[in-house]
Design an enzyme around this catalytic site. Structure first.
Site, PDB file in Angstrom:
ATOM      1  N   ALA A  65      71.284  52.948   2.558  1.00 15.28           N
ATOM      2  CA  ALA A  65      71.613  54.367   2.422  1.00 15.28           C
ATOM      3  C   ALA A  65      72.887  54.602   3.218  1.00 15.28           C
ATOM      4  O   ALA A  65      73.218  53.831   4.124  1.00 15.28           O
ATOM      5  CB  ALA A  65      70.469  55.210   2.969  1.00 15.28           C
ATOM      6  N   GLY A 108      68.114  50.698   2.230  1.00 15.51           N
ATOM      7  CA  GLY A 108      67.902  51.353   0.937  1.00 15.51           C
ATOM      8  C   GLY A 108      68.327  50.476  -0.236  1.00 15.51           C
ATOM      9  O   GLY A 108      67.808  50.640  -1.349  1.00 15.51           O
ATOM     10  N   GLU A 111      65.438  48.311  -0.849  1.00 15.15           N
ATOM     11  CA  GLU A 111      64.383  49.188  -1.380  1.00 15.15           C
ATOM     12  C   GLU A 111      64.661  49.570  -2.831  1.00 15.15           C
ATOM     13  O   GLU A 111      63.743  49.643  -3.657  1.00 15.15           O
ATOM     14  CB  GLU A 111      64.255  50.428  -0.488  1.00 15.15           C
ATOM     15  CG  GLU A 111      63.743  50.069   0.906  1.00 15.15           C
ATOM     16  CD  GLU A 111      63.846  51.208   1.910  1.00 15.15           C
ATOM     17  OE1 GLU A 111      64.961  51.743   2.095  1.00 15.15           O
ATOM     18  OE2 GLU A 111      62.818  51.566   2.509  1.00 15.15           O
ATOM     19  N   GLU A 131      66.905  49.014   9.223  1.00  8.77           N
ATOM     20  CA  GLU A 131      66.823  50.398   9.711  1.00  8.77           C
ATOM     21  C   GLU A 131      66.470  50.477  11.190  1.00  8.77           C
ATOM     22  O   GLU A 131      66.953  51.354  11.903  1.00  8.77           O
ATOM     23  CB  GLU A 131      65.773  51.187   8.896  1.00  8.77           C
ATOM     24  CG  GLU A 131      66.184  51.540   7.487  1.00  8.77           C
ATOM     25  CD  GLU A 131      65.800  50.485   6.459  1.00  8.77           C
ATOM     26  OE1 GLU A 131      65.499  49.324   6.829  1.00  8.77           O
ATOM     27  OE2 GLU A 131      65.797  50.830   5.258  1.00  8.77           O
TER      28      GLU A 131
HETATM   29  C1  HXC Z   1      77.835  53.677   5.126  1.00  6.15           C
HETATM   30  C2  HXC Z   1      78.640  51.520   5.156  1.00  6.15           C
HETATM   31  C3  HXC Z   1      77.315  51.009   5.082  1.00  6.15           C
HETATM   32  C4  HXC Z   1      76.224  51.948   5.019  1.00  6.15           C
HETATM   33  C5  HXC Z   1      78.676  49.341   5.168  1.00  6.15           C
HETATM   34  N1  HXC Z   1      79.434  50.447   5.205  1.00  6.15           N
HETATM   35  N2  HXC Z   1      77.379  49.647   5.095  1.00  6.15           N
HETATM   36  N3  HXC Z   1      78.881  52.831   5.182  1.00  6.15           N
HETATM   37  N4  HXC Z   1      76.563  53.271   5.056  1.00  6.15           N
HETATM   38  N5  HXC Z   1      74.948  51.568   4.925  1.00  6.15           N
HETATM   39  C6  HXC Z   1      80.904  50.545   5.285  1.00  6.15           C
HETATM   40  C7  HXC Z   1      81.395  50.170   6.666  1.00  6.15           C
HETATM   41  O1  HXC Z   1      81.290  51.277   7.538  1.00  6.15           O
HETATM   42  C8  HXC Z   1      82.823  49.799   6.371  1.00  6.15           C
HETATM   43  O2  HXC Z   1      83.586  50.989   6.213  1.00  6.15           O
HETATM   44  C9  HXC Z   1      82.732  49.155   4.987  1.00  6.15           C
HETATM   45  O3  HXC Z   1      81.506  49.591   4.422  1.00  6.15           O
HETATM   46  C10 HXC Z   1      82.694  47.628   5.068  1.00  6.15           C
HETATM   47  O4  HXC Z   1      81.656  47.247   5.955  1.00  6.15           O
HETATM   48  P1  HXC Z   1      81.850  46.223   7.158  1.00  6.15           P
HETATM   49  O5  HXC Z   1      80.766  46.498   8.119  1.00  6.15           O
HETATM   50  O6  HXC Z   1      83.258  46.264   7.660  1.00  6.15           O
HETATM   51  O7  HXC Z   1      81.617  44.844   6.386  1.00  6.15           O
HETATM   52  P2  HXC Z   1      81.099  43.466   6.994  1.00  6.15           P
HETATM   53  O8  HXC Z   1      81.715  43.191   8.350  1.00  6.15           O
HETATM   54  O9  HXC Z   1      81.276  42.472   5.900  1.00  6.15           O
HETATM   55  O10 HXC Z   1      79.531  43.682   7.285  1.00  6.15           O
HETATM   56  C11 HXC Z   1      78.644  43.867   6.196  1.00  6.15           C
HETATM   57  C12 HXC Z   1      77.270  44.432   6.686  1.00  6.15           C
HETATM   58  C13 HXC Z   1      77.526  45.702   7.523  1.00  6.15           C
HETATM   59  C14 HXC Z   1      76.562  43.373   7.527  1.00  6.15           C
HETATM   60  C15 HXC Z   1      76.449  44.713   5.455  1.00  6.15           C
HETATM   61  O11 HXC Z   1      78.378  46.580   6.801  1.00  6.15           O
HETATM   62  C16 HXC Z   1      76.270  46.455   7.842  1.00  6.15           C
HETATM   63  O12 HXC Z   1      75.529  46.053   8.746  1.00  6.15           O
HETATM   64  N6  HXC Z   1      76.053  47.573   7.173  1.00  6.15           N
HETATM   65  C17 HXC Z   1      74.945  48.461   7.470  1.00  6.15           C
HETATM   66  C18 HXC Z   1      73.660  47.890   6.974  1.00  6.15           C
HETATM   67  C19 HXC Z   1      72.490  48.803   7.277  1.00  6.15           C
HETATM   68  O13 HXC Z   1      72.175  49.048   8.456  1.00  6.15           O
HETATM   69  N7  HXC Z   1      71.828  49.309   6.245  1.00  6.15           N
HETATM   70  C20 HXC Z   1      70.674  50.197   6.409  1.00  6.15           C
HETATM   71  C21 HXC Z   1      71.142  51.604   6.369  1.00  6.15           C
HETATM   72  S1  HXC Z   1      69.793  52.742   6.650  1.00  6.15           S
HETATM   73  P3  HXC Z   1      84.980  51.204   6.987  1.00  6.15           P
HETATM   74  O14 HXC Z   1      85.332  52.622   6.604  1.00  6.15           O
HETATM   75  O15 HXC Z   1      84.711  50.966   8.410  1.00  6.15           O
HETATM   76  O16 HXC Z   1      85.859  50.164   6.362  1.00  6.15           O
HETATM   77  C22 HXC Z   1      68.979  52.800   5.227  1.00  6.15           C
HETATM   78  C23 HXC Z   1      67.776  53.702   5.209  1.00  6.15           C
HETATM   79  C24 HXC Z   1      67.198  53.791   3.822  1.00  6.15           C
HETATM   80  O17 HXC Z   1      69.301  52.188   4.273  1.00  6.15           O
HETATM   81  C25 HXC Z   1      65.945  54.575   3.790  1.00  6.15           C
HETATM   82  C26 HXC Z   1      66.011  55.997   4.050  1.00  6.15           C
HETATM   83  C27 HXC Z   1      67.273  56.707   3.743  1.00  6.15           C
END
Ligand code: HXC
Length: 257
Positions: A65, A108, A111, A131
């Site tokens: 998400a 998400g 999911e 998360e």
């Molecule tokens: C918003 C995101 C994002 C996310 C990545 N980006 N994931 N933006 N929401 N979930 C954005 C980053 O901020 C970045 O933007 C760009 O995408 C590229 O990501 P990087 O981190 O620079 O890439 P990389 O180093 O290759 O790392 C990849 C990754 C990492 C390991 C997947 O991006 C990551 O850990 N993402 C978050 C994963 C996460 O925690 N997901 C769960 C979310 S909570 P900029 O602008 O900086 O270039 C969830 C809850 C769901 O899903 C259920 C209820 C809602």
């Protein structure tokens, strides 16, 4: 129909939806949800479509998400709007949906893949529920669907540590149905979807309903449900045609009735 966050195509009887927010690794924001509902609605309304493939990019199916969209939200906001509940409509798709996962399927994203009927993974796929590292827990079904898919031990491991698992571990655990080379992912998913779309529509929809019922009910009720659906298919022209074609050693011509 032009979408901001999706690329939507049809391949004969198969609808292909690609999530397309490369700047955010396909993070699922409210626009993606609204557009996915629209695209699903259009494919469900289209009699010519028999199955759907949902995919992302090579790098990410979806990295979760959208954290930037969620960060400022308060309890009252998410509670009053029943934030996330809109995804239930995606999970309830009646036509079969195959998730074709390459790269990250996190939070998400994982999911959403699990809302599909089965997951075909590229050898590059990485699944996880991170998360907990953000101070929240899965909210789009992760604690429930992942536990049903892989069992308590693996689900607890993934959800409590937030670690990722690769495609091989995901297949071993029963989360994905098969692994294919990354450059073959879309072809394999489209081929599987085309096969499903070529079969008798009532039997396909009932098969999906019956399998899903297995996760919702007791064995006795599930067996009764299956048997009644099975009986009802003998009222279809396609059952007569499918069996006649087998006996006559020819391909069936299904009319979806
Ligand atoms: C918003 C995101 C994002 C996310 C990545 N980006 N994931 N933006 N929401 N979930 C954005 C980053 O901020 C970045 O933007 C760009 O995408 C590229 O990501 P990087 O981190 O620079 O890439 P990389 O180093 O290759 O790392 C990849 C990754 C990492 C390991 C997947 O991006 C990551 O850990 N993402 C978050 C994963 C996460 O925690 N997901 C769960 C979310 S909570 P900029 O602008 O900086 O270039 C969830 C809850 C769901 O899903 C259920 C209820 C809602």
């Amino acid at each position: 129909m032009a979408y901001e966050t999706l690329i939507v195509e049809t391949h004969e009887a198969v609808g292909l939806i690609r999530i397309n927010r490369p700047q955010a690794l396909n993070a699922l924001n409210s626009t993606v949800l609204a557009e996915l509902k629209q695209a699903y609605g259009a494919f469900h309304a289209d009699e010519a479509i028999g199955a759907i493939v949902l995919t992302g990019s090579e790098k990410a199916f979806a990295a979760g998400a959208d954290i930037k969209e969620m960060q400022p939200l308060e309890f009252a906001d998410v509670y009053k709007s029943d934030f996330i509940s809109g995804w239930d409509e995606v999970a309830k798709a009646r036509k079969p949906v195959i998730a074709a996962v390459s790269g990250f399927a996190l939070g998400g994203g994982c999911e959403l893949a699990m809302m599909c009927d089965f997951i075909i993974a590229a050898d590059t796929a990485k699944f996880g529920q991170p998360e907990i590292t953000l101070g929240i827990i899965p909210g789009m079904g992760g604690s429930q669907r992942l536990t049903r898919a892989v069992g308590k031990a693996k689900a607890m491991d993934l959800i409590l540590t937030g670690r990722m698992m690769d495609a091989a571990e995901a297949e071993r655990s029963g989360l994905v149905s098969r692994i294919v080379p990354a450059d073959k992912l879309i072809d394999e998913a489209l081929t599987a979807a085309a096969k499903i779309a070529s079969l008798s529509r009532p039997s396909v929809l009932m098969a999906k309903e019956a399998v899903n019922r297995a996760l919702e009910t007791t064995l006795e009720e599930g067996l009764r449900f299956e048997r009644r659906l099975f009986h009802s298919l003998f009222a279809t022209e396609d059952q007569k045609e499918g069996m006649a074609a087998f006996i006559e050693k020819r391909k069936p011509v299904f009319k979806n009735r």
